[in-house]
Design a protein around this motif. Structure first.
Motif, PDB file in Angstrom:
ATOM      1  N   THR A  70     -28.819 -57.808   1.093  1.00 28.94           N
ATOM      2  CA  THR A  70     -28.634 -58.951   0.766  1.00 28.94           C
ATOM      3  C   THR A  70     -29.594 -59.852   1.448  1.00 28.94           C
ATOM      4  OG1 THR A  70     -26.983 -60.467   1.415  1.00 28.94           O
ATOM      5  CG2 THR A  70     -26.950 -58.989  -0.878  1.00 28.94           C
ATOM      6  N   GLN A 100     -17.872 -55.163 -11.024  1.00 29.14           N
ATOM      7  CA  GLN A 100     -17.920 -56.772 -10.782  1.00 29.14           C
ATOM      8  C   GLN A 100     -16.287 -56.734 -11.465  1.00 29.14           C
ATOM      9  OE1 GLN A 100     -20.626 -57.667 -14.913  1.00 29.14           O
ATOM     10  NE2 GLN A 100     -17.966 -58.505 -14.765  1.00 29.14           N
ATOM     11  N   GLU A 109     -17.492 -66.655 -12.826  1.00 32.79           N
ATOM     12  CA  GLU A 109     -18.251 -67.486 -12.266  1.00 32.79           C
ATOM     13  C   GLU A 109     -19.385 -67.718 -11.918  1.00 32.79           C
ATOM     14  OE1 GLU A 109     -15.493 -65.617 -11.712  1.00 32.79           O
ATOM     15  OE2 GLU A 109     -13.632 -66.858 -11.429  1.00 32.79           O
ATOM     16  N   GLU A 110     -19.694 -68.382 -11.832  1.00 35.09           N
ATOM     17  CA  GLU A 110     -21.427 -68.504 -11.119  1.00 35.09           C
ATOM     18  C   GLU A 110     -21.937 -67.913 -10.140  1.00 35.09           C
ATOM     19  OE1 GLU A 110     -24.237 -72.628 -11.408  1.00 35.09           O
ATOM     20  OE2 GLU A 110     -22.123 -73.023 -13.342  1.00 35.09           O
ATOM     21  N   ASP A 111     -20.808 -67.765  -8.980  1.00 37.48           N
ATOM     22  CA  ASP A 111     -20.681 -67.109  -7.641  1.00 37.48           C
ATOM     23  C   ASP A 111     -20.805 -66.047  -7.855  1.00 37.48           C
ATOM     24  OD1 ASP A 111     -18.135 -67.681  -8.119  1.00 37.48           O
ATOM     25  OD2 ASP A 111     -17.836 -68.548  -5.817  1.00 37.48           O
ATOM     26  N   GLU A 112     -19.994 -65.682  -8.194  1.00 35.01           N
ATOM     27  CA  GLU A 112     -19.912 -64.207  -8.274  1.00 35.01           C
ATOM     28  C   GLU A 112     -20.716 -63.534  -8.973  1.00 35.01           C
ATOM     29  OE1 GLU A 112     -17.475 -60.549  -8.673  1.00 35.01           O
ATOM     30  OE2 GLU A 112     -17.787 -62.407  -7.429  1.00 35.01           O
ATOM     31  N   TRP A 113     -21.877 -64.135 -10.775  1.00 34.47           N
ATOM     32  CA  TRP A 113     -22.610 -63.518 -10.704  1.00 34.47           C
ATOM     33  C   TRP A 113     -23.452 -63.680  -9.795  1.00 34.47           C
ATOM     34  CZ3 TRP A 113     -25.160 -62.070 -15.114  1.00 34.47           C
ATOM     35  CH2 TRP A 113     -26.520 -62.263 -15.446  1.00 34.47           C
ATOM     36  N   GLU A 114     -23.914 -64.294  -8.946  1.00 30.66           N
ATOM     37  CA  GLU A 114     -24.844 -64.722  -7.843  1.00 30.66           C
ATOM     38  C   GLU A 114     -24.541 -63.162  -7.217  1.00 30.66           C
ATOM     39  OE1 GLU A 114     -27.498 -66.533  -7.279  1.00 30.66           O
ATOM     40  OE2 GLU A 114     -27.342 -67.784  -8.866  1.00 30.66           O
ATOM     41  N   ARG A 115     -23.144 -62.751  -6.584  1.00 27.55           N
ATOM     42  CA  ARG A 115     -22.775 -61.438  -5.552  1.00 27.55           C
ATOM     43  C   ARG A 115     -23.855 -60.531  -6.659  1.00 27.55           C
ATOM     44  NH1 ARG A 115     -19.211 -58.539  -4.013  1.00 27.55           N
ATOM     45  NH2 ARG A 115     -17.799 -58.546  -6.513  1.00 27.55           N
ATOM     46  N   ASN A 118     -27.203 -61.004  -6.419  1.00 33.96           N
ATOM     47  CA  ASN A 118     -27.950 -60.120  -5.147  1.00 33.96           C
ATOM     48  C   ASN A 118     -27.751 -58.624  -4.661  1.00 33.96           C
ATOM     49  OD1 ASN A 118     -28.352 -63.106  -4.649  1.00 33.96           O
ATOM     50  ND2 ASN A 118     -27.068 -63.764  -3.309  1.00 33.96           N
TER      51      ASN A 118
END
Length: 257
Positions: A70, A100, A109-115, A118
């Protein structure tokens, strides 16, 4: 198995991400068995060093590098080290990925989506962005990106993972069209349930978890990392010279149902 001095990748160089374990490790070993020098890239320094040790123990050439796919600077540095060590880049297996937790989309969670996105999607984009110019300089190469059975079907409780892996296939097909005329073949492999450390995490490592996984495989078992590695080796070989922009599903029949 010792390294093959007459392998069809003799004198060639492969770059493998997520090579510290599982499918990536199996592919790195397979490239080396066919005579290629291999850059073993992984976010886990210990994992990449162990894979490199296994290659060297069997007579191959390996370079272990720590690489978070990333991070642009990590990807560029890993590829620079590859060129410094081996002088060229012929094959890339962009395999690094993360799973996931099982959760419905509204509970994610949004930050988990981003991870997830990414690592699984942006990481493949970054790797190709900096691999392709190196291949163009020498007149061609072959790239394989890791998607998943979740890249061709929906997965209940797995929206982020499935979205990222569907994205890998779209990215692969489009990039393949960009460079097919310049002697760079780009394809994807889409594994089913494979017996790897990632699957141990996904199943909870329990007998019940694994039994559920196996029940979804018509072949009646999980796949072996080496079975995916064999597909990657074929996709990079001259035997697949007319295969462009394809997502090769290797899943024991899981997505056929």
């Amino acid at each position: 198995m010792t390294m093959n001095e007459n392998g069809f990748y003799q004198g060639k160089v492969a770059f493998v991400t997520g090579a510290g374990s599982g499918i990536g490790r199996a592919a790195a070993l397979a490239f080396a068995r066919e005579g290629a020098s291999v850059t073993v890239a992984d976010v886990s320094e210990l994992g990449s060093q162990e894979t490199a040790r296994l290659i060297e123990e069997q007579g191959g050439r390996a370079l272990a590098v720590k690489c978070d796919v990333t991070r642009t600077e990590d990807v560029k540095a890993a590829l620079d080290k590859t060129i410094d060590a081996f002088g060229r880049l012929d094959f890339a297996f962009n395999n690094a990925g993360v799973e996931q937790r099982n959760a419905a989309i509204a509970e994610f969670e949004e930050d988990e989506w981003e991870r997830i996105v990414n690592v699984n999607l942006r990481g493949v984009f970054l790797c190709m962005k900096y691999e392709i110019p190196l291949m163009l300089k020498q007149g061609g190469g072959a790239i394989v990106n890791t998607s998943s059975g979740a890249g061709v079907i929906g997965i209940k409780g797995g929206a982020a993972y499935a979205a990222s892996k569907h994205g890998v296939i779209g990215l692969t097909k489009s990039a393949a069209l960009d460079y097919a005329g310049q002697n760079i073949r780009i394809n994807a492999v889409a594994p089913g349930y494979i017996a790897t450390p990632m699957m141990d995490r996904f199943t909870g490592g329990t007998d019940e978890g694994w039994a559920q996984v196996v029940s979804e495989e018509p072949i009646g078992r999980a796949g072996r990392p080496e079975e995916i590695a064999d597909a990657v080796i074929w996709l990079c070989s001259d035997a697949a010279s007319f295969v462009v922009g394809h997502a090769l599903v290797v899943d024991g029949g899981q997505t056929v149902q």
